[in-house]
Design a protein around this motif. Structure first.
Motif, PDB file in Angstrom:
ATOM      1  N   ASP A 413      34.384  69.626  -9.481  1.00 27.98           N
ATOM      2  CA  ASP A 413      35.379  70.094 -10.495  1.00 27.98           C
ATOM      3  C   ASP A 413      36.901  70.286  -9.698  1.00 27.98           C
ATOM      4  OD1 ASP A 413      34.539  68.115 -12.000  1.00 27.98           O
ATOM      5  OD2 ASP A 413      33.975  69.877 -13.331  1.00 27.98           O
ATOM      6  N   TRP A 414      36.245  70.853  -8.847  1.00 29.23           N
ATOM      7  CA  TRP A 414      38.070  71.872  -8.112  1.00 29.23           C
ATOM      8  C   TRP A 414      39.079  71.442  -7.815  1.00 29.23           C
ATOM      9  CZ3 TRP A 414      35.578  75.073  -3.169  1.00 29.23           C
ATOM     10  CH2 TRP A 414      34.851  76.277  -3.831  1.00 29.23           C
ATOM     11  N   LYS A 415      40.395  70.666  -8.964  1.00 27.65           N
ATOM     12  CA  LYS A 415      41.778  70.010  -8.908  1.00 27.65           C
ATOM     13  C   LYS A 415      42.006  70.198  -7.233  1.00 27.65           C
ATOM     14  CE  LYS A 415      41.412  69.527 -13.147  1.00 27.65           C
ATOM     15  NZ  LYS A 415      42.365  69.345 -14.830  1.00 27.65           N
ATOM     16  N   VAL A 416      42.752  69.404  -7.230  1.00 32.79           N
ATOM     17  CA  VAL A 416      43.520  69.683  -5.474  1.00 32.79           C
ATOM     18  C   VAL A 416      45.186  69.752  -5.730  1.00 32.79           C
ATOM     19  CG1 VAL A 416      43.298  68.779  -3.026  1.00 32.79           C
ATOM     20  CG2 VAL A 416      41.484  68.598  -4.260  1.00 32.79           C
ATOM     21  N   GLY A 417      45.682  70.622  -4.836  1.00 37.20           N
ATOM     22  CA  GLY A 417      47.233  70.076  -4.852  1.00 37.20           C
ATOM     23  C   GLY A 417      47.325  70.056  -3.446  1.00 37.20           C
ATOM     24  N   TYR A 418      48.357  68.638  -3.428  1.00 37.04           N
ATOM     25  CA  TYR A 418      48.968  68.843  -1.619  1.00 37.04           C
ATOM     26  C   TYR A 418      49.944  68.943  -1.598  1.00 37.04           C
ATOM     27  CZ  TYR A 418      44.267  65.891  -0.557  1.00 37.04           C
ATOM     28  OH  TYR A 418      43.409  65.815   0.406  1.00 37.04           O
ATOM     29  N   PHE A 419      50.925  69.451  -0.827  1.00 41.41           N
ATOM     30  CA  PHE A 419      52.117  69.749   0.003  1.00 41.41           C
ATOM     31  C   PHE A 419      51.778  69.193   1.019  1.00 41.41           C
ATOM     32  CE2 PHE A 419      55.451  72.011   3.135  1.00 41.41           C
ATOM     33  CZ  PHE A 419      55.873  70.624   2.524  1.00 41.41           C
ATOM     34  N   SER A 420      52.096  67.570   1.417  1.00 44.50           N
ATOM     35  CA  SER A 420      52.074  66.735   2.611  1.00 44.50           C
ATOM     36  C   SER A 420      52.852  66.575   2.917  1.00 44.50           C
ATOM     37  CB  SER A 420      50.248  66.280   2.622  1.00 44.50           C
ATOM     38  OG  SER A 420      49.750  65.355   3.774  1.00 44.50           O
ATOM     39  N   PRO A 421      53.989  66.694   3.834  1.00 46.70           N
ATOM     40  CA  PRO A 421      55.574  65.919   3.637  1.00 46.70           C
ATOM     41  C   PRO A 421      54.462  64.650   4.519  1.00 46.70           C
ATOM     42  CG  PRO A 421      55.089  68.272   4.144  1.00 46.70           C
ATOM     43  CD  PRO A 421      54.391  67.658   4.317  1.00 46.70           C
ATOM     44  N   GLU A 422      53.573  64.622   4.988  1.00 51.91           N
ATOM     45  CA  GLU A 422      53.551  63.590   6.386  1.00 51.91           C
ATOM     46  C   GLU A 422      52.606  62.073   5.681  1.00 51.91           C
ATOM     47  OE1 GLU A 422      51.363  65.081   9.536  1.00 51.91           O
ATOM     48  OE2 GLU A 422      53.194  65.938  10.332  1.00 51.91           O
ATOM     49  N   ASN A 423      51.984  62.825   4.558  1.00 50.42           N
ATOM     50  CA  ASN A 423      51.314  61.177   4.005  1.00 50.42           C
ATOM     51  C   ASN A 423      51.908  61.232   3.335  1.00 50.42           C
ATOM     52  OD1 ASN A 423      48.986  61.235   4.694  1.00 50.42           O
ATOM     53  ND2 ASN A 423      48.312  63.379   3.478  1.00 50.42           N
ATOM     54  N   THR A 424      53.728  60.406   3.464  1.00 47.54           N
ATOM     55  CA  THR A 424      54.187  59.771   2.027  1.00 47.54           C
ATOM     56  C   THR A 424      54.397  58.647   2.935  1.00 47.54           C
ATOM     57  OG1 THR A 424      56.400  60.313   3.587  1.00 47.54           O
ATOM     58  CG2 THR A 424      55.741  61.462   1.532  1.00 47.54           C
ATOM     59  N   PRO A 425      54.652  57.455   1.890  1.00 48.26           N
ATOM     60  CA  PRO A 425      55.071  57.084   0.297  1.00 48.26           C
ATOM     61  C   PRO A 425      53.857  57.689  -0.401  1.00 48.26           C
ATOM     62  CG  PRO A 425      55.875  55.246   1.363  1.00 48.26           C
ATOM     63  CD  PRO A 425      54.705  56.328   2.133  1.00 48.26           C
ATOM     64  N   LEU A 426      53.949  58.630  -0.784  1.00 44.73           N
ATOM     65  CA  LEU A 426      52.740  59.784  -1.818  1.00 44.73           C
ATOM     66  C   LEU A 426      51.448  58.656  -2.096  1.00 44.73           C
ATOM     67  CD1 LEU A 426      54.481  62.209  -4.189  1.00 44.73           C
ATOM     68  CD2 LEU A 426      53.295  62.199  -1.903  1.00 44.73           C
ATOM     69  N   ALA A 427      52.299  57.056  -2.363  1.00 42.15           N
ATOM     70  CA  ALA A 427      51.080  55.454  -3.163  1.00 42.15           C
ATOM     71  C   ALA A 427      50.426  55.177  -1.805  1.00 42.15           C
ATOM     72  CB  ALA A 427      51.950  54.368  -2.846  1.00 42.15           C
ATOM     73  N   TYR A 428      50.981  55.773  -0.764  1.00 41.89           N
ATOM     74  CA  TYR A 428      49.855  54.871   0.356  1.00 41.89           C
ATOM     75  C   TYR A 428      49.039  56.106   0.389  1.00 41.89           C
ATOM     76  CZ  TYR A 428      53.206  52.315   2.547  1.00 41.89           C
ATOM     77  OH  TYR A 428      54.592  51.490   2.059  1.00 41.89           O
TER      78      TYR A 428
END
Length: 653
Positions: A413-428
């Motif tokens: 149950d470790w919720k995750v926050g991402y700062f990942s500009p290379e993984n855009t668009p976010l839907a992808y």
């Protein structure tokens, strides 16, 4: 319930995975307030003609007829079509006043509008973010009220709460059926009000049996008292809160469910409106184990810099016991002498007494595993640390980081926050996470809509992407990440990659000094907010060995910019993909504490079908092990712990 809410609820019910037209599940209306939230009291019947669902605990029910719903949708589409035609007509009249060139341009726009209308008519399936929540409004039977009964005498005589305080706080006594005893009992009643409106009520008898109103919302007790105030007090129970009020401390709230676990979902809605403006928050919790766990989670969510903790001393575990042992003036004095959280960076062994005793009796903590056996033999994860991951471009660093993050989420149950500009668009990026969780391609031919909807709803509550509007500076990203910790309970922060920050190196610093300082900020953030911070960093340009087409496997010292990436990280990992052998090497290069693992290599096969990594033997030119057994299990239905299935996704008879 409005027509729109009714339609959303029906769509959600029909999207649930099921083997039969009749199944049972935990009630989405009352399971959160039940002593057994997994009780499948909600019976759902779905047929071609329609369906109905009813909870046999709280009596919530809903029914629908497919023909009627189809007619409603047709009427809605007719209204939209009429509006489109009206807009197109007005547009056509305006176009006639322009020249021929302008008429041609506007005619194209008219065709675009008609095309948009055609696309609107072909609506995509609607997947609600989560089950619609409709809380019950408490209805109190005044005929059950008891005037000057034994429970009121108990509150005054045995608990030391003055009658004028009970009257002012609308505390009363009434007969109420308690499931623990199976009969009506004389109960003291605590009304839960928000903006003067009753949202819930708690009933408690002399034997400490209690219940709340079925299906009503859980909110902090006395929440109106702290709105707009600079300071507030938080207690573990209503009687403790009444003790503080009797001592003249009015800005006090009580948690709604005692120390019943560190899940503070009830807090989410009130963080911004009632707690963000506080300069000082006094935590007057019980001193037992569960009270300490609740206190620590409140400190983590609300911020260590503004929280103080009340110590009750020998022989007292809470505010009311202190009041009974001493008096109201002494109670107020003790609360006002609440101690600040120890200064950051200044500690002594007594500050770690509880942790030391836990280690003494139970040994070192094992850390969080991933379920990947060959990796778990090398490394276990703890929050408060930094994991640095590197590898040459195209080696699959981001993919393997996603694998770790999703497994920590599903297993712990470790919720995750991402700062990942290379993984855009976010839907992808979300598409990759969904297929990894479900185990199938994210497409209508390979993944049924109910499974896709299940994964989207689950990840919507557990995965959050950081995309600052102002800039991509380290300060902006960490500021938003701190808010995610406070408001969403995030426990993993992924920074992927380091070079996508907008770095502004001062003239008086070298690049090495700057990176070392920034890494200190990451480490301090992980410690302060008790998160696992995963940092992806690219290596400097490597040289191929003569006669080889492959890049050499980098080390943490090869990361571009500074040796601090190796020297200051708590965990270090290198990912290297060998396309010729069809395997991925994950090299654990550093584990700071030996009880959490040590250096070593783990080998995996990567599935292009669902993006998962499967453990395998090392493959060489001389050793060709058999193909691994690929895993296509839907983790949400097969791997979740039982208490996590209260989202309404599990099916059953």
């Amino acid at each position: 319930m409005t027509r729109e809410e009714h339609a959303d609820y029906v769509r959600w019910l029909k999207s649930l995975p099921r083997r039969k037209d009749h199944f049972r599940m935990p009630c989405p209306e009352c399971s959160a307030t039940r002593s057994n939230p997994k009780d499948p009291s909600f019976s759902v019947h779905i047929t071609r003609e329609g369906g109905w669902a009813k909870c046999f605990h709280c009596d919530f029910a809903i029914a629908w007829n497919e023909d009627e719903m189809w007619k409603r949708e047709q009427k809605q589409q007719d209204r939209e079509r009429q509006k489109q035609q009206k807009d197109a007509s007005q547009h056509h009249n305006t176009a006639q006043r322009h020249d021929a060139a302008s008429q041609h341009h506007n005619t194209s726009q008219h065709h675009d509008t008609a095309s948009q209308h055609h696309n609107t008519a072909q609506r995509k399936p609607h997947i609600p973010l989560q089950p619609p929540v409709h809380y019950v409004c408490p209805v109190i039977n005044k005929n059950k009220q008891i005037m000057n009964g034994e429970m009121m005498e108990y509150m005054v005589g045995r608990r030391g709460i003055p009658m004028d305080v009970l009257t002012r706080m609308k505390i009363e006594e009434r007969l109420e059926f308690l499931p623990q005893t199976g009969k009506e009992e004389a109960c003291i009643c605590f009304p839960y009000l928000e903006d003067g409106v009753m949202k819930n009520m708690k009933f408690r008898d002399a034997a400490k049996h209690f219940k709340t109103v079925k299906g009503a919302e859980l909110i902090p007790w006395n929440i109106d008292a702290i709105k707009g105030k600079e300071k507030c007090y938080i207690t573990e129970g209503e009687i403790d809160a009444l003790s503080l009020i009797a001592a003249g401390l009015e800005e006090v709230v009580s948690v709604p469910n005692g120390a019943g676990g560190a899940n503070l979902q009830w807090l989410d809605r009130f963080v911004e409106s009632h707690f963000d403006d506080k300069t000082e928050i006094i935590l007057a919790m019980d001193t037992d184990k569960r009270g300490v766990e609740l206190r620590d989670e409140l400190v983590r969510r609300l911020g260590v810099d503004r929280c103080k903790v009340v110590a009750w001393g020998e022989g007292c575990k809470d505010a009311n016991e202190y009041l009974l042992k001493y008096d109201l003036p002494r109670l107020r004095q003790q609360v006002e002498q609440a101690a600040e959280i120890p200064l950051e960076g200044v500690f002594c062994p007594m500050d770690e007494w509880d942790t030391l005793m836990d280690i003494y009796y139970n040994g070192m903590p094992e850390g969080a595993d991933t379920g990947l056996e060959n990796l778990d033999r090398l490394i276990k994860f703890e929050r408060g640390f930094v994991l640095t991951v590197t590898g040459v471009p195209g080696s699959g660093k981001s993919e393997f980081v996603d694998e770790i993050a999703m497994r920590l989420l599903l297993r712990h149950d470790w919720k995750v926050g991402y700062f990942s500009p290379e993984n855009t668009p976010l839907a992808y990026h979300y598409r990759k996470l969904i297929r990894r969780v479900v185990g199938k391609r994210f497409e209508h031919k390979g993944m049924p809509l109910p499974e896709a909807g299940q994964a989207i709803r689950y990840l919507a509550q557990s995965v959050f992407s950081i995309m600052p509007k102002e800039d991509f500076s380290v300060e902006s990203v960490l500021r938003i990440a701190a808010q995610l910790v406070s408001r969403k309970g995030v426990k993993v922060l992924v920074v992927d990659p380091f070079n996508r920050f907008e770095h502004q190196i001062p003239d008086w610093e070298t690049e090495t000094q700057y990176i070392s300082r920034i890494f200190d900020e990451f480490s301090n953030f992980a410690v302060k907010h008790k998160v696992l911070l995963i940092l992806v960093a690219h290596p400097t340009k490597l040289r191929r060995e003569p006669g080889s087409k492959r890049w050499p496997v980098p080390t943490l010292y090869d990361i571009n910019g500074s040796a601090a990436f190796f020297n200051k990280t708590d965990y270090g990992m290198v990912v290297d993909r060998n396309d010729e052998l069809g395997q991925v090497l994950v090299r654990v290069a550093k584990v700071r504490f030996d009880h959490l693992g040590g250096p070593g290599d783990a080998f995996f096969a990567f599935s292009t079908y669902n993006g998962r990594y499967t453990p395998t033997e090392e493959r060489t030119l001389d050793h060709n092990p058999p193909e691994p057994k690929w895993e296509h299990t839907n983790f949400l239905t097969e791997k979740l712990k039982p208490e996590q299935q209260g989202l309404g996704f599990n099916e059953g008879e």
